[in-house]
Design a protein around this motif. Structure first.
Motif, mmCIF file in Angstrom:
data_model
loop_
_atom_site.group_PDB
_atom_site.id
_atom_site.type_symbol
_atom_site.label_atom_id
_atom_site.label_comp_id
_atom_site.label_asym_id
_atom_site.label_seq_id
_atom_site.Cartn_x
_atom_site.Cartn_y
_atom_site.Cartn_z
ATOM 1 N N THR A 33 0.847 -1.190 0.000
ATOM 2 C CA THR A 33 0.000 0.000 0.000
ATOM 3 C C THR A 33 0.885 1.243 0.000
ATOM 4 N N ILE A 34 0.643 2.120 -0.963
ATOM 5 C CA ILE A 34 1.410 3.357 -1.052
ATOM 6 C C ILE A 34 0.858 4.346 -0.029
ATOM 7 N N GLU A 35 1.698 4.736 0.895
ATOM 8 C CA GLU A 35 1.275 5.661 1.945
ATOM 9 C C GLU A 35 1.492 7.115 1.568
ATOM 10 N N ARG A 36 2.561 7.381 0.842
ATOM 11 C CA ARG A 36 2.817 8.778 0.441
ATOM 12 C C ARG A 36 3.892 8.840 -0.632
ATOM 13 N N ILE A 37 3.788 9.898 -1.430
ATOM 14 C CA ILE A 37 4.871 10.285 -2.329
ATOM 15 C C ILE A 37 5.694 11.340 -1.591
ATOM 16 N N VAL A 38 6.988 11.171 -1.582
ATOM 17 C CA VAL A 38 7.870 12.105 -0.870
ATOM 18 C C VAL A 38 8.582 12.990 -1.887
ATOM 19 N N ALA A 39 8.379 14.305 -1.773
ATOM 20 C CA ALA A 39 8.973 15.257 -2.717
ATOM 21 C C ALA A 39 9.884 16.229 -1.981
ATOM 22 N N GLU A 40 10.892 16.678 -2.710
ATOM 23 C CA GLU A 40 11.857 17.618 -2.139
ATOM 24 C C GLU A 40 12.497 18.408 -3.280
ATOM 25 N N ALA A 41 12.520 19.730 -3.152
ATOM 26 C CA ALA A 41 13.169 20.603 -4.137
ATOM 27 C C ALA A 41 12.636 20.380 -5.554
ATOM 28 N N GLY A 42 11.310 20.226 -5.670
ATOM 29 C CA GLY A 42 10.695 20.142 -6.990
ATOM 30 C C GLY A 42 10.785 18.801 -7.675
ATOM 31 N N ARG A 43 11.131 17.755 -6.930
ATOM 32 C CA ARG A 43 11.189 16.422 -7.538
ATOM 33 C C ARG A 43 10.838 15.369 -6.490
ATOM 34 N N VAL A 44 10.417 14.202 -6.963
ATOM 35 C CA VAL A 44 10.114 13.082 -6.076
ATOM 36 C C VAL A 44 11.414 12.398 -5.674
ATOM 37 N N ILE A 45 11.552 12.108 -4.393
ATOM 38 C CA ILE A 45 12.746 11.394 -3.927
ATOM 39 C C ILE A 45 12.420 9.969 -3.473
ATOM 40 N N GLY A 46 11.126 9.626 -3.451
ATOM 41 C CA GLY A 46 10.763 8.264 -3.095
ATOM 42 C C GLY A 46 9.274 8.087 -2.896
ATOM 43 N N VAL A 47 8.875 6.824 -2.802
ATOM 44 C CA VAL A 47 7.489 6.456 -2.506
ATOM 45 C C VAL A 47 7.508 5.582 -1.269
ATOM 46 N N LYS A 56 -2.471 14.738 -3.936
ATOM 47 C CA LYS A 56 -2.835 15.997 -3.260
ATOM 48 C C LYS A 56 -1.803 16.446 -2.223
ATOM 49 N N PRO A 57 -1.255 15.554 -1.393
ATOM 50 C CA PRO A 57 -0.264 16.001 -0.404
ATOM 51 C C PRO A 57 1.009 16.604 -1.011
ATOM 52 N N VAL A 58 1.290 16.315 -2.285
ATOM 53 C CA VAL A 58 2.470 16.923 -2.917
ATOM 54 C C VAL A 58 2.062 18.080 -3.844
ATOM 55 N N GLY A 59 0.845 18.603 -3.617
ATOM 56 C CA GLY A 59 0.425 19.812 -4.313
ATOM 57 C C GLY A 59 -0.146 19.621 -5.695
ATOM 58 N N ILE A 60 -0.542 18.386 -6.041
ATOM 59 C CA ILE A 60 -1.147 18.134 -7.363
ATOM 60 C C ILE A 60 -2.602 17.756 -7.134
ATOM 61 N N ASN A 61 -3.499 18.642 -7.541
ATOM 62 C CA ASN A 61 -4.935 18.431 -7.326
ATOM 63 C C ASN A 61 -5.613 18.070 -8.641
ATOM 64 N N ASN A 103 10.155 14.878 -12.102
ATOM 65 C CA ASN A 103 10.354 13.459 -12.411
ATOM 66 C C ASN A 103 9.124 12.606 -12.086
ATOM 67 N N LEU A 104 7.958 13.262 -11.996
ATOM 68 C CA LEU A 104 6.698 12.549 -11.749
ATOM 69 C C LEU A 104 5.770 12.717 -12.941
ATOM 70 N N TRP A 105 5.239 11.582 -13.409
ATOM 71 C CA TRP A 105 4.393 11.565 -14.605
ATOM 72 C C TRP A 105 3.049 10.931 -14.269
ATOM 73 N N LEU A 106 2.018 11.329 -15.000
ATOM 74 C CA LEU A 106 0.658 10.849 -14.751
ATOM 75 C C LEU A 106 0.159 9.962 -15.883
ATOM 76 N N ASN A 107 -0.622 8.952 -15.504
ATOM 77 C CA ASN A 107 -1.323 8.114 -16.476
ATOM 78 C C ASN A 107 -2.589 7.629 -15.782
ATOM 79 N N THR A 108 -3.601 8.501 -15.731
ATOM 80 C CA THR A 108 -4.813 8.201 -14.962
ATOM 81 C C THR A 108 -6.005 8.951 -15.553
ATOM 82 N N GLY A 109 -7.182 8.746 -14.963
ATOM 83 C CA GLY A 109 -8.374 9.494 -15.374
ATOM 84 C C GLY A 109 -9.039 9.011 -16.640
#
Length: 419
Positions: A223-237, A263-268, A374-380
């Motif tokens: 289960t993915i609990e969170r995406i961790v972002a720092e300085a404008g990029r993802v550093i881990g899941v 949403k927690p990383v500012g993408i709504n 470094n984060l890409w979407l494929n949803t909706g």
């Protein structure tokens, strides 16, 4: 390049396969015990290129009101205390006009047609088997009013180069001989000849094995609990079992659950779950069963032949993230298959299912880059994830790897929402 793909449904697995085929080191994370266990599990089975259209269309609000009062209605809306639900609904209503419909339809057809062209190459490359048939979709009209109303759809199909046939009652029976027994229940139909059918879960499972052979590592039960972002990029899941999983790039293919981790990383994202239902029953008489897909225009129910089974799917229920399969939830889809193919399958052995379709208010999926570099979407993808999977997977894989996409990306990204 190491790429972490979040989600092992048909969208995530297809993306992973294209990435691995191009030489990427790929890790796929999913909370289920295997691939294709949620929305990909028992959908309608349609590869419905000719029926690619947004739900938000002129006249839909009035139709929706009528549907709510039908005995066997295709739409249920539960008035939840949910600002997210009502905001999404308001956005959808805002798209129910001719100009928005034209724009959204064009965007959806672009990715759908690309997917139609990608799938044969994918199948040839992998040899995957998934009960595919190439006999089109028959949109069945029970009334003359529906038949006349389809002329607008015919003009749109012509404009986008989607082949079709207008059929009278005898023409429908020629395409689907079992309908001869119930010929008094319909007046004609529209046959979309480029459409295909196939079992989405079988495809996803088979392609996951091919991806594994290319070196893709599947981590199930995570289960993915969170995406961790720092300085404008993802550093881990962060996951509940393995802790932090890291990579060079990340793809979110979590369907209806994408907004919860984004949403927690500012993408709504305005992606909301719309619940659908299906039943799957064994064929007992081939001559009395459907040969391809029939779409009942009155009840908005699809009946699809998948090998020695019949899949019947439909209903749109807006009820948040509920996964409940109530005792009468599949009554409408059961009625339609009994009504049109009463001798084709064994209803006593029908298996019910429900899943959440990730719907955008404009119908178009959300693909490509985000504000995190470094984060890409494929949803909706809504009801068209199976239809658009091959094209979406290849498109996003190309973008992640820095290759030029083969179709125009205008209107396909989150930028259309100003995000």
């Amino acid at each position: 390049m190491k790429v972490v793909v979040m989600g092992a449904g048909v969208i995530g697995v297809t993306t992973a396969w294209y990435l691995a085929k191009a030489g990427a080191d790929v890790v796929v994370l999913d909370r289920q015990a295997g691939p294709g266990m949620e929305t990909s599990y028992a959908n309608a089975g349609e590869l419905s290129y000719g029926m690619t259209s947004p739900w938000a269309a002129p006249g839909v609000p009035m139709k929706a009101l009528k549907w709510l009062f039908m005995k066997r209605r295709p739409l249920f809306i539960w008035p939840l205390i949910s600002p997210t639900m009502w905001a999404w609904g308001a956005q959808m209503l805002a798209n129910c006009n001719p100009s928005a419909y034209e724009v959204n339809k064009g965007r959806m057809v672009r990715i759908s047609n690309y997917s139609r062209d990608c799938l044969p190459d994918l199948v040839a490359d992998t040899g995957v088997s998934f009960d595919m048939r190439e006999q089109g979709t028959l949109q069945l009209f029970r009334t003359e009013k529906q038949m006349k109303a389809s002329k607008a759809d015919q003009e749109i199909l012509k404009r986008y180069g989607s082949p079709f046939e207008v059929l009278d009652r005898d023409g429908c029976i020629a395409a689907e001989p079992a309908l001869a027994r119930v010929r008094d229940k319909f007046v004609g139909g529209l046959r979309l000849t480029a459409d295909r059918t196939g079992d989405c879960r079988l495809f996803t499972m088979a392609l996951a094995e091919k991806a594994r052979a290319l070196g893709v590592s599947f981590h199930y039960g995570q289960t993915i609990e969170r995406i961790v972002a720092e300085a404008g990029r993802v550093i881990g899941v962060d996951t509940d079992k393995e802790g932090r999983v890291t990579g060079d790039a990340y793809v979110c293919a979590l369907g209806s659950y994408a907004p919860r981790v984004l949403k927690p990383v500012g993408i709504n994202l305005p992606v909301y779950p719309v619940k659908g239902y299906s039943v799957t029953l064994p064929v007992v008489d081939d001559a009395m069963a459907p040969q391809s897909t029939i779409m009942d225009e009155t009840h908005k129910v699809a009946i699809t032949r998948l090998g020695d089974r019949i899949r019947v799917a439909g209903t749109a229920e807006i009820a948040g993230y509920s996964g409940r399969l109530g005792p009468h939830a599949t009554d409408t889809v059961r009625h339609v298959v009994r009504d049109l193919f009463p001798l084709g399958g064994d209803m006593e052995r029908a298996e019910g299912w429900t899943g959440l379709r990730p719907m955008t208010p404009d119908g178009t999926p959300v693909l490509g880059p985000t504000r995190l570099r470094n984060l890409w979407l494929n949803t909706g993808h809504g009801t068209l994830g199976w239809t658009m999977a091959a094209g979406s997977g290849r498109l996003v894989a190309d973008l992640v790897l820095g290759r030029a996409p083969q179709i125009d990306m205008d209107g396909l990204t989150a930028a259309r929402y100003g995000r």
